[in-house]
Design a protein around this motif. Sequence first.
Motif, PDB file in Angstrom:
ATOM      1  N   SER A 395       0.822  -1.213   0.000  1.00 41.62           N
ATOM      2  CA  SER A 395       0.000   0.000   0.000  1.00 41.62           C
ATOM      3  C   SER A 395       0.856   1.264   0.000  1.00 41.62           C
ATOM      4  O   SER A 395       0.323   2.374  -0.098  1.00 41.62           O
ATOM      5  CB  SER A 395      -0.943   0.012   1.197  1.00 41.62           C
ATOM      6  N   CYS A 396       2.175   1.085   0.122  1.00 41.80           N
ATOM      7  CA  CYS A 396       3.127   2.208   0.121  1.00 41.80           C
ATOM      8  C   CYS A 396       2.885   3.178   1.273  1.00 41.80           C
ATOM      9  O   CYS A 396       3.069   4.401   1.136  1.00 41.80           O
ATOM     10  CB  CYS A 396       3.084   2.959  -1.217  1.00 41.80           C
ATOM     11  N   ALA A 397       2.453   2.645   2.398  1.00 48.19           N
ATOM     12  CA  ALA A 397       2.166   3.486   3.561  1.00 48.19           C
ATOM     13  C   ALA A 397       3.400   4.270   3.987  1.00 48.19           C
ATOM     14  O   ALA A 397       4.502   3.725   4.103  1.00 48.19           O
ATOM     15  CB  ALA A 397       1.673   2.615   4.719  1.00 48.19           C
ATOM     16  N   PRO A 400       7.271   8.571   0.569  1.00 46.68           N
ATOM     17  CA  PRO A 400       7.152   9.916  -0.009  1.00 46.68           C
ATOM     18  C   PRO A 400       6.374   9.894  -1.316  1.00 46.68           C
ATOM     19  O   PRO A 400       6.422   8.919  -2.078  1.00 46.68           O
ATOM     20  CB  PRO A 400       8.609  10.340  -0.227  1.00 46.68           C
ATOM     21  N   LEU A 401       5.669  10.985  -1.584  1.00 48.24           N
ATOM     22  CA  LEU A 401       4.847  11.098  -2.785  1.00 48.24           C
ATOM     23  C   LEU A 401       5.510  12.044  -3.783  1.00 48.24           C
ATOM     24  O   LEU A 401       6.202  12.983  -3.399  1.00 48.24           O
ATOM     25  CB  LEU A 401       3.451  11.607  -2.424  1.00 48.24           C
ATOM     26  N   HIS A 421      -0.478  13.999 -10.300  1.00 51.21           N
ATOM     27  CA  HIS A 421      -1.173  13.427  -9.141  1.00 51.21           C
ATOM     28  C   HIS A 421      -0.136  12.848  -8.168  1.00 51.21           C
ATOM     29  O   HIS A 421       0.850  12.255  -8.595  1.00 51.21           O
ATOM     30  CB  HIS A 421      -2.121  12.324  -9.608  1.00 51.21           C
ATOM     31  N   PRO A 422      -0.303  13.030  -6.858  1.00 43.17           N
ATOM     32  CA  PRO A 422       0.676  12.508  -5.897  1.00 43.17           C
ATOM     33  C   PRO A 422       0.642  10.980  -5.808  1.00 43.17           C
ATOM     34  O   PRO A 422      -0.375  10.392  -5.431  1.00 43.17           O
ATOM     35  CB  PRO A 422       0.257  13.156  -4.573  1.00 43.17           C
ATOM     36  N   LEU A 423       1.747  10.340  -6.158  1.00 46.81           N
ATOM     37  CA  LEU A 423       1.891   8.888  -6.051  1.00 46.81           C
ATOM     38  C   LEU A 423       3.290   8.579  -5.547  1.00 46.81           C
ATOM     39  O   LEU A 423       4.230   9.354  -5.783  1.00 46.81           O
ATOM     40  CB  LEU A 423       1.691   8.212  -7.413  1.00 46.81           C
ATOM     41  N   PRO A 424       3.485   7.451  -4.874  1.00 47.69           N
ATOM     42  CA  PRO A 424       4.834   7.049  -4.481  1.00 47.69           C
ATOM     43  C   PRO A 424       5.627   6.630  -5.723  1.00 47.69           C
ATOM     44  O   PRO A 424       5.072   6.513  -6.816  1.00 47.69           O
ATOM     45  CB  PRO A 424       4.591   5.864  -3.550  1.00 47.69           C
TER      46      PRO A 424
END
Length: 509
Positions: A395-397, A400-401, A421-424
């Motif tokens: 889930s990439c908890a 950083p994004l 869009h913010p994604l890891p």
Amino acid sequence: MASCNSTMMYSLDAFLGLEDADYCEFSCSGRKTKCAKSSAFEPREVDSMPLTTALNKVLESACNGLSKVPIITSSSQQDIDAFIESTIQSNNLQDAFYVLDLAVVVQLFNDWVTALPKVKPYYAVKCNPSPSLLSTLAALGAGFDCASQSELELVTSMGVSAQRIIFANPCKMPSHIKYATSVGVNLTTYDCEHEVRKVKVHSPNAKLLLRLRADDRNSKWPLGVKYGALSSEVEHLLMAAANAQVDVVGVSFHIGSGASDARSYLDAIAAARGVFEKALSMGLPAMHILDIGGGFTVGNNGELKLAEAAKVINAALEQYFPEELGVSIIAEPGRYFAEAPTTLAAMIYGKRVREEVREYWINDGIYGTMNCLIHDYAVLCPRPLACASQRSNVSCAKLPLHKSTVFGPTCDSLDTVLKEHPLPDLVDGDWIVFPNMGAYTHCAGSSFNGFDTSAIPTYCVFSLNARGSSVALDTLKTSFHTECDFCDKLSSTSTEASTEESSPGEDSE
């Protein structure tokens, strides 16, 4: 595990071993009717089973090649993602797919009945014609709004009787009218004199609903620019049908898809009552059906929620169509039932980094599911599923994004799903999951550029939600071994016509 993308889908009577079951019908005699004629096993047998065992029994043989519908703990983001990850790993998947949670469909149906007990839902097939979704709704007792011969063929092939179908297209192709007549679907809509003449020629025993123009101008898709009679046209259109000796049995309207203003329902219901009164003042037979159309949502993207709409609708029906009038009320929800139960999973297969922006390619896009961005003003809520790069933290908890752009697979630059869009940080073989992707998505997919996004498969699950598990099981069971007490108007509308003149291939029920 096999996917539920087969067009040969057992309806939920098969879930209970009721291959010879009758669907719940409107009783033209006013008597209650039993839904099931025979059973491979007694439905009450599941009452003594553990919940998961009972659900497996109820949901087995959901579709060709699927021995049972997997049961997951809940419909939460975590449990859906866990199912997606497991499905990817166990099937070595690299193509996009959907997950349809049938328990959520049942919950939504229960919520509808609670919120609008006087209004029978006729699901708008165009929104999402998934056989799995249609079968579930059919088993629960819903009717269906079909707009074409293809949709009629799909619904009737699943065992749904003509009495549970409305041909809700105000301007129909002659060949489609003939087909509807041949299978006993006689209830349809019109909003102009030309349609009356067409129906008279090709379906003389049809029963018409006069569709009124009724716009929520802030809806996602107002429909009045294309369909609906103006108030100044009502008397002429009623008389045109009377002169052609085609029965007008009610009124319909549609305030627009993705409605936002509940007052639009109030205004439209009031206008509909005026048409009922106008018909009586002209000496025409009393009407007995009101179709309040669609526009219903669960409010995921800020639209009008069902509960908010229901308060206004129920009050308006009490004021303008009290029970003593004996009018049957139906609706045409599509988005409400289709959107929330469906999740899309798409795999990343390409990556490029330009300064601070990461760019990814996924195997679905604007010419597939994501057409909803253009056609439906959809709001995407993606989340990463890093199956390849973060096995211990998929889930990439807390990672950083980064600003990220996501492209679809075609060579058209329009095929852009997300911008900044913010994604890891993700890699090839990771996935992006998109919830609430069941409404006006898959149905409008194409094979543009050779990418057949219209063929994305669906995997069905049944979640044990705190609100939905035992309730959903009880709902499915009682759909088959309790009596159905529906109003008789719609059934008599269709059966009277079929008695007067039978057509080859007409539904014999």
